[in-house]
Each structure stands twice: as structure tokens, then as C-alpha cells.
Design an enzyme around this catalytic site. Structure first.
Site, short mmCIF file in Angstrom:
data_model
loop_
_atom_site.label_atom_id
_atom_site.label_comp_id
_atom_site.label_asym_id
_atom_site.label_seq_id
_atom_site.Cartn_x
_atom_site.Cartn_y
_atom_site.Cartn_z
N HIS A 137 0.79 -1.24 0.00
CA HIS A 137 0.00 0.00 0.00
C HIS A 137 0.82 1.29 0.00
CE1 HIS A 137 -2.89 -2.98 1.45
NE2 HIS A 137 -3.87 -2.15 1.26
N GLY A 188 -0.95 -2.45 -5.47
CA GLY A 188 -1.92 -3.51 -5.23
C GLY A 188 -3.28 -2.95 -4.84
N GLU A 322 -13.19 -9.36 1.02
CA GLU A 322 -14.05 -8.15 1.01
C GLU A 322 -14.46 -7.86 -0.42
OE1 GLU A 322 -11.04 -5.56 2.78
OE2 GLU A 322 -11.99 -5.86 4.73
N CYS A 418 -10.24 1.92 8.20
CA CYS A 418 -10.40 2.70 6.97
C CYS A 418 -11.75 3.40 6.92
CB CYS A 418 -10.23 1.81 5.75
SG CYS A 418 -11.21 0.30 5.79
#
Lengths: 657, 657
Positions: A137, A188, A322, A418
Site C-alpha cells: 500500500h 496492489g 471483502e 479505513c
């Protein structure tokens, strides 16, 4: 490129003032932002520590310690600053600004001389930068920091963080590219793509646009960068902390890198990654007039919203990855429907609106906003759902591992947090989602019916208007034109899907004809200052059914009223909600319940409850013939966004008919 | 101890001869046992290798190589030998016996001098024996080898394997116990407990009974053996191949070791482990007249079968831990319902019948046998379900990870292939499940209506009878008493739950009164050789509903006909099965379909299909009012045990009413 520039100008001049939404934007300003600041500083009792601010202090050399939290923890700080920026733009707050300034100083100190900025790699793996784009990330965090910097700069005029991210972007541009010696890769987790477009708008620097385009164009090309990178690491996985088998191209669909983006037809993989990417694709399709990209956006929009979206605007049908699963697979109980995914869907929808003003984009935007997103936050602003289910049985959430990800009570703060800061940045920037303009065509579009004062710059000249709205409770909106140019211009009001084409427009009290263009009621004329436009889309409670291929909803209906989806809760209807059914012909009676959590329209309807009294506790199965006739009951439905704010209990959106 | 001794005697004298079941027992004899032999020897193309026989050859020093397969791979060999034993008992087969003898020689060679026998530890971790009872299944494998040895000995009179397991049991008895220096522990996977009881019966050796009792009594005591053992290994996990957090007492419920067994009230944890343990508890309650243990068995029986059992006799509501979840949580689509668990439930039921002859135990036994277990095997005997779902959408099985464990097509052989050999040993010993006797009370109970010839030794003398049965297709059973004693004795015929008390008995053609005792129709009299008893429980198709707390089935019904549960398949009803509903009042029309997979009674019933034609592909939601009237259709239901034997497709047991 005209569209986006005009968009930006319009955005800066919208001030929200709304009977329904003020409460939430005030909550974000007064509670959420301060609460999240406490969370980021690890000061919420009994909540998992965030470590996010501390990581920056350590990376800045201001404190000793180990990195804490997820590899992408920096992004929580960025999202918080972004929300602060939007908040300051609409309401100055010197103390908050001071806090943010101080934080930004620390962030700047954590930046390397070459421009690199990421506390995980600075503290924990210096030297390993850019070796695990697949999982780590870095560009994702960079993108969030760019969005933060732009919001803060636009609110305060302060360039400190903007300079930091430009320096970082310049550095990234030296690392990634098709030239010899550069990494021909991408992150990614998509995010930097849309952020670079924003940075291009904020700075006018074409290089940032080109870099965004590079990341989008490279994605999914052969040989597959993410797979090759995994091989280079010998399969070592950051998350597993060991070597794993090299992912297959099918598995790389998790990152939407299984195919070049222009060849993608169906929404696949991690849903937040997907919609962040689609948003950037829409940006680029608009800015570069890329027809192929536009077609891909339309296909992915259709698939996402017409075959893989819950009625609440939730997306993602499984907690494994997810992720999206496949067309019409929308289980209500094992659902994911992550808050961030619906926020990303809103980003995507808004950009599609900028590409082409079709009301279906705004319909989905509104659906996700009023239901999935708004419902994710508790009425106190301090508790959040990450997963937004359409059916909850609290015992199953506790005792059946297949449903453990579905919480029946909002949580304080997540280790992977998040969602809460994403909600904060969306709600503080809600003014950006109400209107768009087509400056050259002299058109002002109203997409959302949210009270606000707005100014727009059209080719014809300046327009100012004041919108007052009784939504979501009543289908009544009033516009006052407070400034008009000397030339004609077009007002385009969305005809919301939920009024099924029934909407009356009055101009200065007289019913007025209008043209319908792509789902917007449009009137082009020479307006006069003080003109009053009233807009009355029929807002009535409706029973909604779902496509026969959505097996989870077979034989069931949901209740909608205007933009709101309703649900049954145990608090109003007792437990065993699946045993309730609704009379197809019965009248849906709506009334405003002032007692319910600050007041809301609730809906009552006649229904039936399967007979229970004749059952013995220890009989599991018996002839249906023994079943006594069902009992008439009155069902009470409340807006979905309010569920789970009373005692924990069962909830269901879909009700047997 | 009389009950179990009489049971054993009766068992040895029952020979199955049945129109329905012969086909399956022949399949096991002619196909399954040879096929599994190939599988155990890694000779099935495209199937995962078993390694099971090879492991024994390596451990015996007959071959070089590495251990292969699961840590409990030995048990597959044992279950195969057990099935061979039962098969030889009813039908001699010198070639098969020769193969088994040779295998037993190898097993004997793999035994250590002290009696220890386990190929995993012999090959892979010598010296680490008994250090990971929690995970490594050493006593579990030992138990299965004991069951194999007994079956083989009773069929052939050959003691070789029996001597091996006695020597092993004697050695285990020196390792485990309450005495100083012994391990005060038990296996993570129950099985040895019931095997030791069998070994006690076979040998008369009380030590084996005491050892079984020790294992049962120690389980769940404080300090918790499994947790302490994990600590001693530093948390090292065989499965994870690394250190894991020490399990909590709640997690140890997976192994049913969270509480002493006598204090357990609800079925928790891994369902196969649970029912194997309950079976041993029932054995011990009977053999030791342990009232407290009996009460625990009754409570666990009630909870398992009345609150956590699927209508098919499946247990285990989640694939996470292959486990029970909680009362009334019986999802049809994310179900587990492992084949082995239903087989274990049958073991438990049979032992409860021996404890107290109540028809409810046999009702459950029959339900699990004719549905979950029989349905797990394909009609060719070469493909098996591990998970036996009640609702299948093949696309979801492929594309939604939450359902990936639910297969829509039976598999060849599993890496963890516990189920196929378990089916084989159950079906080859089916003759053991039909009758029990209460020798001292001179009672012969018939629990299952399966054609057979049987001889029993009662206090009154010898009884012989011949049962002929038209089940499951017709409710007609005929008994001929081919030998009777000079004194009176009681025939007790189960009144199956599915006839709802409506069953006619005829003796020599005349309708006869009978007493009802615990669900059995009993007649005590001086019987005459040649007496004919006809038994006609009403066998009609029925719509069945489930308890209101079983939320998954709300508004739905299943079709049962006698012992068989029915289902709808796509092959007969098209896809989108959830859109079909059944008319509550419609007649269920049954007829024998000779074309269907060797012939079966199918059921047709009027129903309705939700209207689909007016839906556009890209509309997910619309007002219910737009829905056209549903269309009349004829639904066709087939026995659940036959599902998935034609082209892959959707299947559902529960149908909207």
C-alpha cells in the site's frame, strides 16, 4: 478538460445548509473529527490503538518506538486531514487548524530527502521500499496524502503539505514509468490514480495526469507486474509472514489486475480497490477523451450497480477478500457491503456524472449515501459499521463463524479503521456532490436535493441559488435564484428514480412544463433574479421487489420511501423477524415519529406473523397442516440508516410477501 | 451389562435381504470396497493420492519413503478393514480376505515392540509420540484400528489384528491413567472411547472398559489437559506448523473438552468428535449404570436432534471447524452436515436405543441413514459428498468463497477422506441397526424396516424371523416367525414418526390391537411358528414445516414421504428454484418413476413460479406492483438421496409455501 475545471469552480462555492444533513455534518465537525483525532492518538479507552500519529512522530525522529498498526496506517491520518480540510473550508476553526498544522509539520519531517514518505518502510523496513507493491500500500498511502494535501490547501491556502506531496509525486514519477530502469508497475490497492488526477487539477502539472494514466494503462498488462513482483520476493507475503504460492492470474483479480482495465467487463475482486479504480478510469476517460475507457466505465458501472449492488447501495457479497462474487449473488446475511466500498461507489458515480449527466448515476449515489454510508455511523458519531448487513441475527453474529464479520452493534474503532475517516471526509465534502455544471452549455445540474447556497460560473455569467429541501421526508424542494446572468441558462433538476417519473415543477408558483434529458427536468430560459422554482417529485412509500435471479430475495419485498430504504427491527417488531410477512395490498402508512432517534418518518403496514404458540420447544419439524393460521400484526419499519441505534436485536430489510 | 451382550448376539445373526438396500450393500461390496482399495493404494487417476497403505509399508520397513497424507491417514485403512470385516461376515470372499490378510501382516509389522502403532509418528516424528494429543489423532487412529480388528475377527475368526490392537491397548493403558507418571489426558478427537468399549465386549477384558471410562471421565476436567499440553509444546501447532496462541477454554469446546462431559448441555464444537463421544457416553451409561451420564446423554441427544439437526439428519451448521453453532441455526446454503457426522449420529442413536428403547432414537437414525448418509454416495459408489447441503446454487459454490465447501458434484476421493470409508463400514454393518432385543424381558424390537432374516436368543428361548419390507416406497412390512420358543415373548415394532401414529398391525391376516410403549407397537403372546405379522404404517407424502426459530426455513416447507426427504432439482424444475412456491392445499401426487436412476417414487405437486418475463436483465430492483401474477407450474420432487446424480444444477429441500 473543461468539465472538471468547471466542476472544481462550482464545488468551491457550495455551502450546505440542510435540515436533514446539517445534523450529520455538525456531528462530523463537532464529534467525529475530534473523536478520530483522539483515536489516531491512541486515546480511546478500550479501543484498539491506532498508532497512526505515533508512527509519524517516530518516522520524524521525534519519538522512539516501533511501527504500530497496519502497513497502510498512514492513510488514516491522511483521511483525517482531508476531512479537516473540507471542514475548515466550510467553517473556520483556528484551533483545529492549529492542530492540523502541527501534524503536517510532523509529516513533513517524516519525509525523506528524496521525497519518499511512508512510516512503515521508514521505521520497519528501510531499504525495502517498492519491493511489495502487491501488498504494502505505499502508493495507496501516497494517494491519500495527496488528497489530504489538496483539501487542506484549498481550505486554508497553506502549501506545506501540498509541497510535500508534490515532492513525493515527483519522486514517484522518477521510480515508475516505461523508461529503462523504472518500475513498470502499479499499486496492489488503487487510490493514487484518482489522487494524481486531483493533484493535476490542483497544480496544473500535466506530469501528474500522465502518471495516473500510466498506472491505469499498465494495470493488468502481460507479463503481470504483481505476479512477477511476487516471484522476485520468492513469494514472501507481508501478511502471512512467510512464503506463499505465487498468485495465479485469477487470484490477481482481487487487485483488478487480471486484465487490462479496458478489457474488464464485470466487477471482480476487492470491492474498494475496484471502485477506486473505476473512479480514476472515469476521471481519465473525461480528461483524455478516451472512448474505450469510457465504454469500460459504462460496462463496469452497469455490472456493479445493476447486478452486484444491494438495495442499500452496498457492494461486496463476501467477507472473503471483502469482494464482489458474481452477478445476482447478494446474500443478505453473509453480506459484506463495506462502508468504504459504498463511499468508493459514490466517488465513481460522481465522476460518471461529470462524464455524462445521466440521472442513474445520481440515483445510485443517493442510494449509497442515504443508506449504506449514513447507516454505517452511529447517531453519536463514535461507533461504526465496517460491514453493513441487510439481515442480522445477533446470536448468529456471535456464534456462527460464517457471520462473525457481521456485527449487530457498531464498533468503536477498528484495527483496520479505513471506514470511519472515509465517512468523515465524505460527509464534510458533501457540498461537492450536489451540483455539477456544464459551463460551456450554460447548464446547472442539481443531482441531490440537499439544502445549500451555491454559486456557479457559466459562460453566460454568474448564477447563484439557494436550495431548500424537505428530503428525505417530503418530496418538496425549493430553489431561489439569487443571482442570474443576462443571458439564458438551463436549470436541470434530477428526476429521482424513486418518483417513477412523477414530478411537478412550479416556476413562481405556476406549474411549468419541462424537457426531460437523461433523467433531468430541464428548463432553459432567461431567468430573473428572485425566481422561485419548486420541485415536487412524488415521494411515497413503496414495496420493492428484486430481480428473480437475486435468489436471496425471492418471495420478499423491501420498503423504500424516497431515497431511504427501510428495515424491520426487533425493537419494534419483536424477535423472529423472518416469520413476519407483509400484505401485498396493504397500505404503507407513513408518519413522522418525533420520538425515534431525533425524529424520522416511520412506516406501518399490516402484515402477518406465522403462528408460534402451537409449537413445542423441542419439536424441530412437523406437518405443515398442524400450523395454525397466521396472526395479523402491524409491522413497523424504520429507515435503514437508523438501525442498530437502540437495543441490539434482529434486523431485516427484505420481508416475506 | 446384559443389554449389550444380547445386542451383540443378535447382531451376529441378522442377514440383510432387502429390495431397496441390497442394491447399496452390493454396491459397497462390489464397487466401493474395491474402489477404496485402489484409492488407498493411490491408483485412482486424477484423485488426490491417499498414501495410506504406503505409509504402513514404509513404517513396516518394506518400502522407503516419506509419510504422506493427513496425520490421521491410518484411520482410512482401518475403516476399510472394518468394512471388509462386515462384508465378509455376510458374504465370504476368499480373494478379498486374502488381500486383507496381507494388509494386516503389514500393519502388524509396523507395530513397535512395545505395542505402539501409528505410521505418522513412526515415520515422521519418532520420539514425539503422545506430545500432541490435541491435534495428532494418535488415539483416534488406535480406536479405528480396534474397530477394524474386532469386525475382522468376528467375521473370520482370525486374531492377528485383534492381537495387535490388544497389545496396543495394553500399551496405551500403561501410558494413560491417574497414576503417577502416567498421562492424565485424552485424545483431541474422540473415537478410542467407543472402540475400547467394543474391545471390552470382544475380549471380556475389563481393563479396556475402565480405560474408556477414564478417557470420558477426564475430559474437560481442570486443569484442562489439552490446554496444558499446548503450553508444554510452546503453542506449536501441527496444522499451522508454527506457534499459535494457547487455546482458550471456549476454543477447546471444539474438542468438547471445555467442561466435564456430565456437565455438558448443548452440542458444541466439531460435530463428528461430539457424536463419537456421545456414543461412548451412552455405552458407558449402559454398562456402568451411570445415571448422571445417562442424563447427560439425554440432554445432548435432545439438543443435537431437536435444535441443531437438519431435516435430512445432517448436523453441523458451519464449515468453520466443521461444527455445531447454536440452537435453531440451520442455514441451508452455508451448511456443513458432514457425512461422518450423520454416521456418528447413527452410532449415538443406536446406543441410546440400547439404553432405552424409545422410537425417537430410531426415527433420527432412520432419517440420517436414508437421507444425509445415503445421499452422500453417488449411484456408482465412486463419488462422495463430504458436505450435504439442503440448498445448492452451483455458481455460488464456484464463485462465492462462503459456499466453496458446498460442492454441487460429488468428488472422487478426498485428501481428508474420512467420509467414504465411513459410509462403507456403516452400510456393510446395516444389519446391526435393524433390531435390538431385551433378552431378559423377552422382547424383540424392530427399529428399521429393512428386509432381513434374523435369529435372537431370549430368556424364553430362540426366536427367528424373516422381515420383508416395501419401504421406503410403501408402508408395508411383513414378518414371518420362522422359529419361536415355547414361552411367550414380545414383538415390538417401531411406530415411525412419519406415520403420525397411524399404523395397522395384522396377525395372520386379522387386524390386531397393540400396546404402545415408548413409540413401539408391542404384542406379547405365545407365538406360533409360521405366524405372519403385517405392519402397515401410513406412508404418505407430507408438507413439513420447521420450528419458527429456525429462521432459514421461515415461510417454507419440505416434502417428506415416509423416511425420505424430497428435494427439487434443476433437472426437473429448471433453474431459479427459489422463485418456485408450493400451493399449500395442493395434492402431493406420488408415482414410481422407473426411469429415474434405477427407479424411485417421485412427487408432483401444483405450485407457482414468480413471473420473470417482465424483468429486464439490467434492472435489479423495481416496485412490487409491477410484478405480474405468478404462473402455475407443476413441481417435481425427487428423493434427496438421489440429488446430484444427473447434470449438475440447483437443488433445494425447502420450498416457499
Amino acid at each position: 478538460m473543461g468539465i472538471s475545471m468547471s466542476e472544481r469552480q462550482s464545488n468551491r462555492r457550495v455551502r450546505l445548509q440542510d435540515g436533514f444533513w446539517n445534523k450529520f455534518t455538525e456531528l462530523v465537525r463537532g464529534t467525529v473529527i475530534p473523536y478520530q483525532w483522539e483515536a489516531l492518538n491512541d486515546r480511546i479507552p478500550d479501543a484498539e490503538p491506532s498508532y497512526a500519529i505515533r508512527n509519524f512522530r517516530i518516522a520524524a525522529g521525534m519519538e522512539e518506538g516501533e511501527f504500530g498498526g497496519m502497513v497502510f496506517q498512514d492513510s488514516d491520518v491522511a483521511k483525517w486531514i482531508e476531512a479537516v480540510g473540507y471542514s475548515l473550508a466550510s467553517q473556520p476553526d483556528p484551533e483545529l487548524e492549529g492542530t492540523a498544522d502541527e501534524l503536517i509539520e510532523q509529516i513533513a519531517k517524516a519525509q525523506h530527502a528524496n521525497g519518499y514518505l511512508n512510516t512503515y518502510y521508514s521505521i520497519k523496513e528501510p531499504g525495502n521500499e517498492w519491493t511489495n507493491l502487491h501488498e504494502a500500500h505505499e502508493l495507496y498511502c501516497a494517494g491519500h496524502m495527496m488528497e489530504a494535501a489538496i483539501a487542506y490547501y484549498e481550505a486554508t491556502g497553506k502549501r506545506k503539505l501540498l509541497d510535500v506531496v508534490c515532492k513525493f509525486a515527483d519522486y514517484i514519477d522518477t521510480v515508475f514509468g516505461r523508461e529503462q530502469g523504472k518500475l513498470r508497475g502499479y499499486d496492489g490497492h488503487q487510490e493514487i490514480e484518482l489522487a494524481l488526477v486531483k493533484l493535476y487539477h490542483a497544480t496544473g502539472e500535466e506530469r501528474y495526469l500522465k502518471l495516473a494514466q500510466f498506472f491505469i494503462d499498465e494495470r493488468g498488462q502481460s507479463p503481470n507486474f504483481l505476479i512477477e513482483e511476487c516471484k522476485q520476493r520468492g513469494g514472501y507475503s507481508h501478511w502471512a509472514k512467510k512464503e506463499l504460492p505465487i498468485p495465479t492470474i485469477e487470484q490477481i483479480a482481487y487487485n483488478q489486475a487480471h486484465l487490462p482495465v479496458r478489457e474488464q467487463d464485470v466487477a471482480l475482486g476487492h470491492s474498494v480497490r475496484a471502485v477506486y479504480m473505476y473512479a480514476a478510469m472515469a476521471d481519465l476517460a473525461s480528461l483524455t477523451d478516451d472512448r474505450e475507457l469510457l465504454e469500460a466505465c459504462r460496462r463496469l458501472w452497469d455490472n456493479t450497480t445493476k447486478r452486484q449492488m444491494y438495495i442499500t447501495g452496498g457492494i461486496g457479497s463476501t467477507h472473503h477478500g471483502e469482494a464482489f462474487t458474481f452477478d445476482h449473488d447478494l446474500p443478505n446475511d453473509t453480506v459484506y457491503a463495506e462502508t468504504c466500498a459504498s463511499i468508493g461507489l459514490i466517488f465513481f458515480a460522481r465522476r460518471m456524472l461529470l462524464l455524462e449527466a445521466k440521472s442513474e448515476y445520481a440515483d445510485v449515489l443517493e442510494r449509497a449515501l442515504y443508506n449504506n454510508v449514513l447507516g454505517s455511523m452511529s447517531q453519536d458519531g463514535k461507533h461504526y459499521f465496517y460491514v453493513n448487513p441487510l439481515e442480522v441475527w445477533p446470536k448468529a453474529s456471535l456464534n456462527n463463524p460464517d457471520r462473525r464479520h457481521v456485527k449487530s452493534v457498531r464498533q468503536k474503532w477498528f484495527g483496520c479503521s479505513c471506514c470511519p475517516p472515509n465517512v468523515a471526509r465524505l460527509l464534510t465534502s458533501l457540498n461537492d456532490y450536489i451540483y455539477t455544471t456544464s459551463a460551456l452549455d450554460n447548464k446547472v445540474y442539481t443531482h441531490l436535493f440537499i439544502g445549500s447556497e451555491a454559486q456557479f460560473e457559466l459562460a453566460a455569467g454568474q448564477v447563484a441559488l439557494k436550495q431548500q429541501s424537505r428530503l428525505p421526508w417530503e418530496g418538496y424542494v425549493r430553489f431561489e435564484l439569487t443571482a442570474v446572468p443576462d443571458a439564458a441558462f438551463t436549470l436541470a433538476l434530477r428526476i429521482p428514480s424513486w418518483c417513477y417519473g412523477q414530478a411537478v415543477m412550479k416556476i413562481n408558483g405556476m406549474i411549468s412544463e419541462y424537457e426531460v434529458e437523461n433523467g433531468y427536468a430541464t428548463v432553459n430560459r432567461q431567468w430573473v433574479q428572485g425566481d422561485i422554482v419548486e420541485w415536487e417529485p412524488v415521494l411515497e412509500a413503496q414495496l420493492i421487489s428484486s430481480h428473480p435471479a437475486i435468489r436471496a430475495n425471492a418471495g420478499k419485498a423491501a420498503i423504500e420511501r424516497g431515497p431511504l430504504v427501510y428495515c424491520l427491527e426487533e425493537a419494534d417488531n419483536g424477535s423472529l423477524l423472518p416469520n413476519l410477512s407483509i400484505d401485498r395490498q396493504a397500505e404503507l402508512q407513513s408518519y413522522f415519529d418525533t420520538e425515534l432517534l431525533g425524529g424520522a418518518v416511520v412506516i406501518e403496514v399490516k402484515g402477518r406473523a406465522d403462528e408460534r404458540a402451537s409449537w413445542q420447544e423441542n419439536t424441530a419439524y412437523r406437518p405443515l397442516a398442524q400450523q395454525q393460521v397466521s396472526e395479523p400484526v402491524k409491522l413497523k419499519a424504520v429507515p435503514y440508516y437508523l438501525w442498530g441505534n437502540r437495543q441490539p436485536g434482529e434486523m431485516t430489510v427484505w420481508i416475506r410477501v
